[in-house]
Scaffold this motif. Structure first.
Motif, PDB file in Angstrom:
ATOM      1  N   GLY A   7      44.561  72.934  43.074  1.00 47.15           N
ATOM      2  CA  GLY A   7      45.200  73.109  42.084  1.00 47.15           C
ATOM      3  C   GLY A   7      45.106  71.930  40.849  1.00 47.15           C
ATOM      4  O   GLY A   7      44.084  71.371  41.170  1.00 47.15           O
ATOM      5  N   PRO A   8      45.637  71.938  39.853  1.00 48.92           N
ATOM      6  CA  PRO A   8      45.431  70.608  38.805  1.00 48.92           C
ATOM      7  C   PRO A   8      45.749  69.799  39.452  1.00 48.92           C
ATOM      8  O   PRO A   8      46.551  69.348  40.045  1.00 48.92           O
ATOM      9  N   ARG A   9      44.930  68.665  38.478  1.00 52.40           N
ATOM     10  CA  ARG A   9      44.817  67.223  39.099  1.00 52.40           C
ATOM     11  C   ARG A   9      44.429  66.481  37.735  1.00 52.40           C
ATOM     12  O   ARG A   9      43.604  67.219  37.028  1.00 52.40           O
ATOM     13  N   GLN A  10      45.067  65.518  37.380  1.00 52.37           N
ATOM     14  CA  GLN A  10      44.673  64.833  36.164  1.00 52.37           C
ATOM     15  C   GLN A  10      44.194  63.236  36.725  1.00 52.37           C
ATOM     16  O   GLN A  10      44.671  62.533  37.401  1.00 52.37           O
ATOM     17  N   VAL A  11      43.015  62.862  35.979  1.00 49.46           N
ATOM     18  CA  VAL A  11      42.522  61.609  36.454  1.00 49.46           C
ATOM     19  C   VAL A  11      42.186  61.033  34.899  1.00 49.46           C
ATOM     20  O   VAL A  11      41.764  61.568  33.900  1.00 49.46           O
ATOM     21  N   LEU A  12      42.068  59.513  35.070  1.00 44.48           N
ATOM     22  CA  LEU A  12      41.588  58.819  33.807  1.00 44.48           C
ATOM     23  C   LEU A  12      40.067  58.798  33.902  1.00 44.48           C
ATOM     24  O   LEU A  12      39.376  58.286  34.973  1.00 44.48           O
ATOM     25  N   ALA A  13      39.178  59.355  32.992  1.00 43.00           N
ATOM     26  CA  ALA A  13      37.719  59.330  33.073  1.00 43.00           C
ATOM     27  C   ALA A  13      37.199  58.139  32.800  1.00 43.00           C
ATOM     28  O   ALA A  13      37.779  57.480  32.240  1.00 43.00           O
ATOM     29  N   PRO A  14      36.027  57.821  33.238  1.00 40.71           N
ATOM     30  CA  PRO A  14      35.221  56.749  32.728  1.00 40.71           C
ATOM     31  C   PRO A  14      35.015  56.777  31.415  1.00 40.71           C
ATOM     32  O   PRO A  14      35.021  58.087  30.654  1.00 40.71           O
ATOM     33  N   SER A  15      35.067  55.847  30.536  1.00 43.01           N
ATOM     34  CA  SER A  15      34.751  55.882  28.984  1.00 43.01           C
ATOM     35  C   SER A  15      33.589  56.498  28.437  1.00 43.01           C
ATOM     36  O   SER A  15      32.689  56.344  29.183  1.00 43.01           O
ATOM     37  N   PRO A  16      33.718  57.275  27.692  1.00 43.30           N
ATOM     38  CA  PRO A  16      32.531  57.776  26.892  1.00 43.30           C
ATOM     39  C   PRO A  16      31.449  56.747  26.544  1.00 43.30           C
ATOM     40  O   PRO A  16      30.295  56.907  26.752  1.00 43.30           O
ATOM     41  N   GLU A  53      28.034  70.409  11.744  1.00 43.75           N
ATOM     42  CA  GLU A  53      29.464  70.845  12.141  1.00 43.75           C
ATOM     43  C   GLU A  53      30.028  70.850  13.365  1.00 43.75           C
ATOM     44  O   GLU A  53      31.003  70.843  13.732  1.00 43.75           O
ATOM     45  N   LEU A  54      29.021  70.868  14.325  1.00 44.15           N
ATOM     46  CA  LEU A  54      29.340  70.854  15.710  1.00 44.15           C
ATOM     47  C   LEU A  54      28.949  69.611  16.484  1.00 44.15           C
ATOM     48  O   LEU A  54      29.096  69.376  17.531  1.00 44.15           O
ATOM     49  N   HIS A  55      28.429  68.668  15.675  1.00 43.56           N
ATOM     50  CA  HIS A  55      28.237  67.307  16.360  1.00 43.56           C
ATOM     51  C   HIS A  55      29.222  66.786  17.141  1.00 43.56           C
ATOM     52  O   HIS A  55      29.019  66.262  18.210  1.00 43.56           O
ATOM     53  N   ARG A  56      30.510  66.531  16.427  1.00 44.47           N
ATOM     54  CA  ARG A  56      31.801  65.945  17.088  1.00 44.47           C
ATOM     55  C   ARG A  56      31.942  66.625  18.232  1.00 44.47           C
ATOM     56  O   ARG A  56      31.966  66.145  19.476  1.00 44.47           O
ATOM     57  N   LEU A  57      31.962  68.033  18.152  1.00 45.06           N
ATOM     58  CA  LEU A  57      32.419  68.682  19.487  1.00 45.06           C
ATOM     59  C   LEU A  57      31.275  68.585  20.546  1.00 45.06           C
ATOM     60  O   LEU A  57      31.666  68.485  21.883  1.00 45.06           O
ATOM     61  N   THR A  58      30.172  68.492  20.319  1.00 47.92           N
ATOM     62  CA  THR A  58      28.981  68.357  21.279  1.00 47.92           C
ATOM     63  C   THR A  58      29.106  66.844  21.931  1.00 47.92           C
ATOM     64  O   THR A  58      28.891  66.849  22.995  1.00 47.92           O
ATOM     65  N   CYS A  59      29.155  66.109  21.147  1.00 47.11           N
ATOM     66  CA  CYS A  59      29.437  64.455  21.555  1.00 47.11           C
ATOM     67  C   CYS A  59      30.599  64.676  22.711  1.00 47.11           C
ATOM     68  O   CYS A  59      30.466  63.851  23.555  1.00 47.11           O
ATOM     69  N   MET A  60      31.414  65.107  22.319  1.00 45.77           N
ATOM     70  CA  MET A  60      32.667  65.176  23.347  1.00 45.77           C
ATOM     71  C   MET A  60      32.481  65.860  24.587  1.00 45.77           C
ATOM     72  O   MET A  60      32.639  65.382  25.680  1.00 45.77           O
ATOM     73  N   MET A  61      31.715  67.017  24.439  1.00 47.64           N
ATOM     74  CA  MET A  61      31.047  67.821  25.681  1.00 47.64           C
ATOM     75  C   MET A  61      30.159  67.092  26.296  1.00 47.64           C
ATOM     76  O   MET A  61      30.359  66.873  27.648  1.00 47.64           O
ATOM     77  N   GLN A  62      29.566  66.076  25.906  1.00 44.46           N
ATOM     78  CA  GLN A  62      28.484  65.289  26.546  1.00 44.46           C
ATOM     79  C   GLN A  62      28.914  64.046  27.412  1.00 44.46           C
ATOM     80  O   GLN A  62      29.119  63.923  28.487  1.00 44.46           O
ATOM     81  N   ALA A  63      30.060  63.475  26.733  1.00 43.80           N
ATOM     82  CA  ALA A  63      30.978  62.371  27.267  1.00 43.80           C
ATOM     83  C   ALA A  63      31.713  62.694  28.466  1.00 43.80           C
ATOM     84  O   ALA A  63      31.723  62.257  29.413  1.00 43.80           O
ATOM     85  N   GLY A  64      32.346  64.036  28.361  1.00 44.73           N
ATOM     86  CA  GLY A  64      33.168  64.676  29.357  1.00 44.73           C
ATOM     87  C   GLY A  64      32.346  64.992  30.543  1.00 44.73           C
ATOM     88  O   GLY A  64      32.717  64.871  31.477  1.00 44.73           O
ATOM     89  N   LEU A  65      31.107  65.803  30.093  1.00 49.36           N
ATOM     90  CA  LEU A  65      30.470  66.222  31.335  1.00 49.36           C
ATOM     91  C   LEU A  65      29.834  65.024  32.088  1.00 49.36           C
ATOM     92  O   LEU A  65      29.573  65.162  33.256  1.00 49.36           O
ATOM     93  N   TRP A  66      29.427  63.853  31.412  1.00 53.99           N
ATOM     94  CA  TRP A  66      28.914  63.022  32.157  1.00 53.99           C
ATOM     95  C   TRP A  66      30.225  62.324  33.109  1.00 53.99           C
ATOM     96  O   TRP A  66      29.581  61.922  34.155  1.00 53.99           O
ATOM     97  N   ALA A  67      31.168  62.148  32.637  1.00 60.72           N
ATOM     98  CA  ALA A  67      32.415  61.848  33.480  1.00 60.72           C
ATOM     99  C   ALA A  67      32.618  62.612  34.655  1.00 60.72           C
ATOM    100  O   ALA A  67      32.635  62.168  35.812  1.00 60.72           O
TER     101      ALA A  67
END
Length: 396
Positions: A7-16, A53-67
């Motif tokens: 089920g769900p769990r929440q953790v603090l990710a390594p920083s982008p 227009e999608l740069h900010r979204l893809t930067c968040m995806m990249q940082a999130g997927l790295w973590a």
């Protein structure tokens, strides 16, 4: 597998920033090399850089997927996924957004079973280079991206599509074990992304069927029908890379020689599986690449390769169930099939549309709207049979 709590769990990710520093350090040593190497294969693709227009979204995806990938690297799978692994939801809190990883341990095991190293997966999808965008001929409202090295394909999905994929995931994994050379696209991850208090966006990651793309000359998306299945080709000399459709393929043939019987059998196995899941509206992606003279002929580029992941489970009642073949000694070998003159890239994609009430009503409407014509919204049994028939009629 020693599974985390279900089920769900929440953790603090390594920083982008940590992810970007790692990727920048790595890319600084060879960034120029991959930019030069990818220059030709990127023809017709567009970098999602600052100002897009999608740069900010893809930067968040990249940082999130790295973590997210770092978690699976720190806690690698030790065995096949459990029921809890398929249902786990992990949310990592980043600065300004949250990234959810759905069924993370199950996908980590699947990537491992395919022989995909997590560090390579992280390097491709993390902040080491901009994602790429291409002109899609799809009628859906989804967004499509490629990793900077074009190995991985990312696509936004509706919530109901994600639910269907996750519900089918255990059977999907079993099918790949039973048929390790399946044409089904290799699904590698399912994620959600929420910015501040906004609405969640869902996206999937899979191996790109069209990889490596440097010598591909034509690309097609085949559904085995005719309504809305024509794309105006790009003008001669245009840098655009378009994926054409069924009606554009008229007069062409998939020339496979001795490999044809394998393809027809695998199409039957895979579409039967999708029919049992009550799924329709999937596509056979296909691309052509002419073989060089030294690549032609039996044994010139073939080896019997079986990744650790895809050894499968042999059925004592059906010794031919796995339908193995000789795989080309090439990256992305599971999606590559060589004929006498051409190399074909083949894969079944878009596996999340279920034949429920919405699609049944759409079928009735299209029956009235397009009398005497074939369209994509039909029963899963009809859809599977028709697509197999299309491949049989267009191959030799």
């Amino acid at each position: 597998m020693a599974a985390p709590s279900p089920g769900p769990r929440q953790v603090l990710a390594p920083s982008p920033e940590a992810g970007r520093r790692t990727a920048t350090s790595s890319s600084g040593r060879h960034g120029l090399l991959w930019r030069l190497r990818d220059k030709q294969p990127r023809l017709g693709l567009f970098e999602i850089g600052p100002g897009h227009e999608l740069h900010r979204l893809t930067c968040m995806m990249q940082a999130g997927l790295w973590a997210a990938t770092q978690v699976s690297m720190d806690h690698p799978p030790t065995g096949p996924p459990t029921e809890e692994d398929f249902s786990e939801v992990m949310t990592q809190v980043q600065e300004g957004f949250e990234l959810g990883t759905l069924a993370g341990p199950a996908f980590a095991w699947l990537r491992h079973s395919l022989g995909l190293a997590e560090k390579d997966y992280q390097a491709s999808l993390g902040p080491g280079g901009p994602y790429l965008q291409f002109l899609s001929t799809s009628k859906s409202k989804a967004s499509f991206f490629l990793s900077h090295d074009q190995r991985f394909f990312l696509k936004t999905q509706r919530r109901r599509e994600v639910r269907a994929l996750l519900a089918h995931l255990p059977r999907y994994v079993q099918h790949l074990q039973r048929h390790p050379h399946s044409l089904l696209a290799r699904l590698l991850g399912v994620h959600s992304l929420r910015v501040a208090r906004g609405k969640k966006k869902y996206f999937i990651i899979m191996q790109s069927v069209f990889y490596p793309a440097g010598r591909i000359s034509e690309r097609y998306d085949i559904k085995g029908c005719e309504v809305s299945r024509w794309v105006d080709p790009a003008p001669e000399g245009s840098p655009l890379v378009l994926v054409l459709k069924d009606l554009n393929f008229q007069g062409k043939t998939i020339e496979l020689g001795s490999q044809r019987s394998w393809l027809l059998r695998q199409m039957e196995l895979d579409t039967t599986f999708l029919r049992e899941l009550n799924v329709l509206d999937y596509s056979l992606l296909m691309a052509f690449q002419r073989l060089h003279e030294d690549e032609k002929g039996p044994g010139s580029s073939l080896v019997f390769r079986t990744a650790r992941s895809v050894q499968g489970v042999q059925s004592p009642d059906d010794p031919g169930a796995q339908n193995r073949r000789l795989l080309p000694d090439s990256p992305n070998a599971l999606h590559i099939l060589d004929g006498p003159e051409q190399r074909y890239f083949l894969g079944l994609v878009d596996l999340a549309t279920v034949y429920g009430l919405r699609k049944r009503l759409e079928y009735l409407w299209k029956t009235l709207r397009y009398p005497g014509q074939t369209f994509s919204t039909v029963s899963p049994a009809c859809y599977a049979r028709r697509l197999c028939q299309w491949v049989e009629e267009h191959s030799e």
